[in-house]
Design an enzyme around this catalytic site. Structure first.
Site, short mmCIF file in Angstrom:
data_model
loop_
_atom_site.label_atom_id
_atom_site.label_comp_id
_atom_site.label_asym_id
_atom_site.label_seq_id
_atom_site.Cartn_x
_atom_site.Cartn_y
_atom_site.Cartn_z
NE ARG A 183 -2.72 -1.73 3.12
CZ ARG A 183 -3.16 -1.70 4.38
NH1 ARG A 183 -4.01 -0.77 4.75
NH2 ARG A 183 -2.73 -2.59 5.25
CG ASN A 209 -2.59 -8.46 18.12
OD1 ASN A 209 -1.74 -8.04 18.91
ND2 ASN A 209 -2.35 -9.40 17.22
C1 UD1 Z 1 -1.16 -8.66 12.28
C2 UD1 Z 1 -1.87 -9.47 13.35
C3 UD1 Z 1 -3.13 -8.71 13.79
C4 UD1 Z 1 -2.73 -7.33 14.30
C5 UD1 Z 1 -1.93 -6.59 13.24
C6 UD1 Z 1 -1.40 -5.32 13.82
C7 UD1 Z 1 -1.47 -11.82 12.88
C8 UD1 Z 1 -2.01 -13.07 12.30
N1 UD1 Z 1 -2.25 -10.76 12.81
O1 UD1 Z 1 -2.04 -8.58 11.19
O2 UD1 Z 1 -3.80 -9.42 14.81
O3 UD1 Z 1 -3.87 -6.59 14.65
O4 UD1 Z 1 -0.81 -7.38 12.80
O5 UD1 Z 1 -0.78 -4.59 12.81
O6 UD1 Z 1 -0.38 -11.81 13.40
N2 UD1 Z 1 5.43 -10.25 8.54
C9 UD1 Z 1 6.56 -11.00 8.30
N3 UD1 Z 1 6.41 -12.19 7.67
C10 UD1 Z 1 5.20 -12.67 7.31
C11 UD1 Z 1 4.07 -11.90 7.57
C12 UD1 Z 1 4.20 -10.69 8.20
O7 UD1 Z 1 7.66 -10.60 8.62
O8 UD1 Z 1 5.17 -13.77 6.75
C13 UD1 Z 1 5.59 -8.96 9.21
C14 UD1 Z 1 5.19 -7.81 8.32
O9 UD1 Z 1 6.30 -7.27 7.67
C15 UD1 Z 1 4.61 -6.80 9.31
C16 UD1 Z 1 4.08 -7.67 10.44
O10 UD1 Z 1 4.71 -8.92 10.30
O11 UD1 Z 1 5.60 -5.96 9.84
C17 UD1 Z 1 2.59 -7.81 10.40
O12 UD1 Z 1 2.22 -8.39 9.19
P1 UD1 Z 1 0.86 -8.02 8.50
O13 UD1 Z 1 0.71 -8.85 7.30
O14 UD1 Z 1 0.76 -6.56 8.36
O15 UD1 Z 1 -0.16 -8.53 9.62
P2 UD1 Z 1 -1.64 -8.14 9.69
O16 UD1 Z 1 -2.40 -8.99 8.78
O17 UD1 Z 1 -1.79 -6.69 9.59
#
Ligand code: UD1
Ligand code: CA
Length: 498
Positions: free
Chosen positions: A19, A176
């Site tokens: 985004r 969260n």
């Molecule tokens: C996640 C949480 C959600 C919370 C939100 C807050 C989970 C399943 N959900 O959702 O409850 O409210 O964050 O922002 O945890 N990332 C990795 N590797 C991955 C996936 C993500 O490093 O495989 C990192 C991303 O770079 C990011 C963070 O983890 O910094 C969160 O990932 P994102 O996909 O934004 O999670 P949300 O779906 O927003």
């Protein structure tokens, strides 16, 4: 801070950040002079963790290279495929081996999170002897976030992702933040047991909470006092919001420490800038990088200083400076451009429409108007007349000019480098100086003036100029005086010397 020191902080930064619509990976976007991930790491360091781990994935070469430079204390773990937050943490633990003690998990895109808030989470986690404590916040609009599901007594049951939530769960406004304190061993155990049977087909870190609770462990929540602090950056609108909040925090700290900021809304100061008491910052000013402003100095209006030192009581107005050092009591501007390697001595002056580069200008020396000083050393107490150029470039190489102490360079001089003007020497206005000038000499390097009398009457007869000249010549009492003896037009020369 007397909080239990975490065994590790794991920062998740493998996501793409689509985004942002940017070629730059999200966590490398900058606010207040630091990338998003560096802000998070600075807060993490405030907890003095035994280990600092960053999980990278998307654009890993770029993010990895950046962190190698800015965060040599961080261990980088590569998550090859983005299979969710649970998978990211599991990958980190597999790379790092078993970790005893508390592990703090956080994200690389939440630059507003303060060390103090993380400390409160750790304190709560330790005081309640929890297996996991999640940092939550009550937000006006929880859309997109995981929701905190509690039982009738307020105990945390689970975290449900928006895409997996029932309509009742979606109505929950406690979100969260994605920041947690975990017991290291229990986290590793929980991560071995999570699946990916959910709407996104990902391994959810959030599922570890329900698993640990079902095992009979204590699961707690710590509600952040300020929800803005835990909201991450997903797009450029949030990036601007975060920048504004961080800038306000930085300015507030400086103001509490004795700095006057005339217009906080129009003043932007990077996180690494140092200012001393009684500094005054006028509107429209940006202080960037490692800029330091010493006590009593005034900067602005309309100035952008990068990696620049401003000495005590110096005044810098409407100036752009990059890598410059401005001495105590010196004045700069308005409309000056100081490029890298500019060193202005105590009490010196760089005035209006002056550009300097790689130039050492000695104590009390002045370059007041419309001048370029490139690749030069100017001694103490010298004056450079208006509209001079230090001609440093011959089209191929750069050359150096040396101007001694108490020199008077006339207006409109070209000092063609390499050239040296000795101590106490003068140069005449309009000179092109190509050879060294010995100490105490007067250098005159220009065409001699020739007056062709009666030229206008002969060649421009009948013009207003001709008529004006005739009137003047007919009135002998207005005839020009003979020029005074002395300096041939040295700008700034001491009148007493004439
Ligand atoms: C996640 C949480 C959600 C919370 C939100 C807050 C989970 C399943 N959900 O959702 O409850 O409210 O964050 O922002 O945890 N990332 C990795 N590797 C991955 C996936 C993500 O490093 O495989 C990192 C991303 O770079 C990011 C963070 O983890 O910094 C969160 O990932 P994102 O996909 O934004 O999670 P949300 O779906 O927003
Ligand atoms: Ca997110």
């Amino acid at each position: 801070m007397s909080v239990p020191r975490p065994a590790a902080v794991i920062v998740l930064a493998a996501g793409e950040g689509t985004r942002m619509k940017s070629k730059t990976p999200k966590v490398l976007h900058e606010v207040c002079g630091r990338t998003l991930v560096d802000h998070m790491l600075a807060a993490a360091r405030g907890l003095t963790p035994e280990r600092l781990v960053v999980v990278i994935g998307h654009a890993r070469e770029q993010v990895g290279a950046h962190l190698a430079e800015t965060a040599p204390d961080a261990r980088l773990v590569v998550q090859e495929k983005r299979n969710g937050t649970g998978h990211a943490v599991r990958t980190a633990l597999e790379a790092e081996g078993p970790i005893e003690g508390t592990i703090l998990v956080t994200y690389g895109d939440t630059p507003l999170l303060r060390a103090e808030t993380l400390a409160v989470l750790l304190e709560r986690h330790a005081a309640d002897a929890n297996a996991v404590t999640v940092l939550t916040a009550v937000v006006p609009d929880p859309t997109g976030y995981g929701r905190i599901v509690r039982d009738g007594d307020g105990a945390v049951l689970e975290i449900v992702e928006e895409k997996d939530a029932s309509p009742e769960q979606r109505a929950i406004t406690e979100m969260n933040s994605g920041v947690y304190a975990f017991d290291g061993a229990l986290l590793a155990d929980g991560l071995r047991r999570i699946g990916a049977a959910n709407a996104q087909g990902e391994e959810y870190l959030t599922d570890v909470l329900a698993i640990l609770r079902e095992d009979g462990h204590r699961v707690g929540a710590c509600v952040a006092a300020d929800h803005a602090e835990v909201e991450g950056v997903n797009d450029r609108v949030q990036l601007a919001f975060v920048r504004r909040v961080l800038n306000d925090r930085i300015l507030e700290a400086h103001m509490r420490a004795g700095v006057t900021v005339v217009d906080p809304a129009g003043t932007w100061v990077d996180a690494g800038v140092v200012m001393e008491p009684d500094v005054v910052i006028h509107p429209g000013t940006q202080l960037r990088g490692a800029t330091r402003v010493r006590a009593g100095a005034e900067v602005g209006p309309g100035s952008t200083l990068t990696d620049t030192v401003v000495g005590e009581d110096a005044v810098v107005r409407n100036t752009v400076a990059d890598g410059a050092e401005i001495g105590a009591g010196a004045t700069v501007g308005p409309f000056a451009y100081l490029r890298p390697g500019t060193v202005l001595g105590r009490g010196g002056k760089i005035g209006a429409y002056v550009e300097t580069k790689n130039a050492r200008i000695g104590e009390g020396s002045k370059v007041p108007h419309l001048t370029y000083v490139g690749d030069a050393t100017i001694g103490a107490g010298s004056n450079i007349g208006a509209a001079c150029v230090f001609v440093n470039y011959d089209g191929v190489g750069k050359h150096h000019t040396v101007v001694g102490d108490h020199v008077r360079v006339g207006s409109d001089n070209m000092l063609v480098a390499p050239v040296t003007i000795g101590d106490g020497a003068y140069t005449a206005a309009g000179s092109v100086i190509t050879s060294d000038v010995p100490p105490g000499a007067m250098a005159v390097a220009r065409g001699r003036q020739r007056n062709i009398e009666g030229w206008v009457a002969r060649r421009r007869a009948g013009t207003p100029s001709d008529e004006a000249a005739r009137r003047a010549l007919a009135a002998p009492e207005t005839a020009p005086e003979t020029a005074a003896e002395g300096a041939p037009g040295v700008n700034g020369a001491d009148p007493a010397a004439r």
